[in-house]
Design a protein around this motif. Structure first.
Motif, PDB file in Angstrom:
ATOM      1  N   ALA A  21       8.893  -9.697  -9.445  1.00  0.00           N
ATOM      2  CA  ALA A  21       9.124 -10.353  -8.007  1.00  0.00           C
ATOM      3  C   ALA A  21       7.755 -10.438  -7.250  1.00  0.00           C
ATOM      4  CB  ALA A  21      10.117  -9.548  -7.104  1.00  0.00           C
ATOM      5  N   GLU A  22       6.830  -9.364  -7.425  1.00  0.00           N
ATOM      6  CA  GLU A  22       5.543  -9.313  -6.555  1.00  0.00           C
ATOM      7  C   GLU A  22       4.670 -10.512  -7.089  1.00  0.00           C
ATOM      8  OE1 GLU A  22       3.877  -5.544  -6.518  1.00  0.00           O
ATOM      9  OE2 GLU A  22       5.479  -4.654  -5.214  1.00  0.00           O
ATOM     10  N   ARG A  29       5.790 -13.222  -8.996  1.00  0.00           N
ATOM     11  CA  ARG A  29       6.112 -14.659  -8.613  1.00  0.00           C
ATOM     12  C   ARG A  29       5.837 -14.952  -7.005  1.00  0.00           C
ATOM     13  NH1 ARG A  29      10.898 -13.506 -10.301  1.00  0.00           N
ATOM     14  NH2 ARG A  29      11.658 -12.439  -8.360  1.00  0.00           N
ATOM     15  N   GLN A  30       5.832 -13.954  -6.130  1.00  0.00           N
ATOM     16  CA  GLN A  30       5.551 -14.259  -4.717  1.00  0.00           C
ATOM     17  C   GLN A  30       4.094 -14.554  -4.477  1.00  0.00           C
ATOM     18  OE1 GLN A  30       6.437 -11.265  -2.050  1.00  0.00           O
ATOM     19  NE2 GLN A  30       6.213 -12.310  -0.133  1.00  0.00           N
ATOM     20  N   GLU A  75      11.242  -5.174 -12.681  1.00  0.00           N
ATOM     21  CA  GLU A  75      12.075  -6.661 -11.525  1.00  0.00           C
ATOM     22  C   GLU A  75      11.006  -6.670 -10.298  1.00  0.00           C
ATOM     23  OE1 GLU A  75      15.772  -4.818 -11.270  1.00  0.00           O
ATOM     24  OE2 GLU A  75      16.624  -6.155 -12.976  1.00  0.00           O
ATOM     25  N   ARG A  76      10.638  -5.407  -9.880  1.00  0.00           N
ATOM     26  CA  ARG A  76       9.919  -5.345  -8.864  1.00  0.00           C
ATOM     27  C   ARG A  76       8.531  -6.051  -8.871  1.00  0.00           C
ATOM     28  NH1 ARG A  76       6.063  -2.197  -6.687  1.00  0.00           N
ATOM     29  NH2 ARG A  76       6.308  -0.579  -8.095  1.00  0.00           N
ATOM     30  N   ARG A 127       8.794 -10.385 -16.672  1.00  0.00           N
ATOM     31  CA  ARG A 127       9.925 -10.703 -17.167  1.00  0.00           C
ATOM     32  C   ARG A 127      10.299 -10.545 -18.531  1.00  0.00           C
ATOM     33  NH1 ARG A 127       9.965 -17.062 -14.727  1.00  0.00           N
ATOM     34  NH2 ARG A 127      10.431 -16.267 -12.565  1.00  0.00           N
TER      35      ARG A 127
END
Length: 104
Positions: free
Chosen positions: A58-59, A61-62, A54-55, A93
């Protein structure tokens, strides 16, 4: 004395391991004993892996959003760094989804 899941207490699990091993205890067996059983060890390992994916998703995606903002529209399609970030996002994902499906 028993733990939460009706398994022997932590100290008795470690004592039993020490009685059966003359040399150094196997790390996986010690970890399982400290976590009060293989089921809990598996559940905690799965939760840790899920949080990691998940982390990292998120990285990625950012990072891909920042990279897209920095590129002109005509160069975004062939940008190697953006493709790498999109691949990392898809991987993490999918890995998180697989862990959720396996755990639930």
């Amino acid at each position: 004395m028993t733990g939460l899941a009706e398994t022997p207490a932590r100290s008795s699990l470690l004592e039993e391991l020490e009685r059966h091993h003359d040399k150094a205890l196997p790390r996986s067996a010690v970890r399982t004993a400290l976590l009060e059983g293989a089921e809990r060890h598996t559940a905690l390992a799965r939760a840790v892996a899920l949080r990691l994916h998940e982390r990292l998703a998120a990285e990625a995606r950012q990072g891909s959003a920042q990279r897209r903002r920095a590129l002109p529209a005509d160069r975004a399609g062939g940008d190697a760094w953006l493709l790498r970030l999109a691949g990392a996002l898809a991987h993490h994902r999918n890995a998180a989804s697989a862990l959720i499906r396996a755990g639930g």
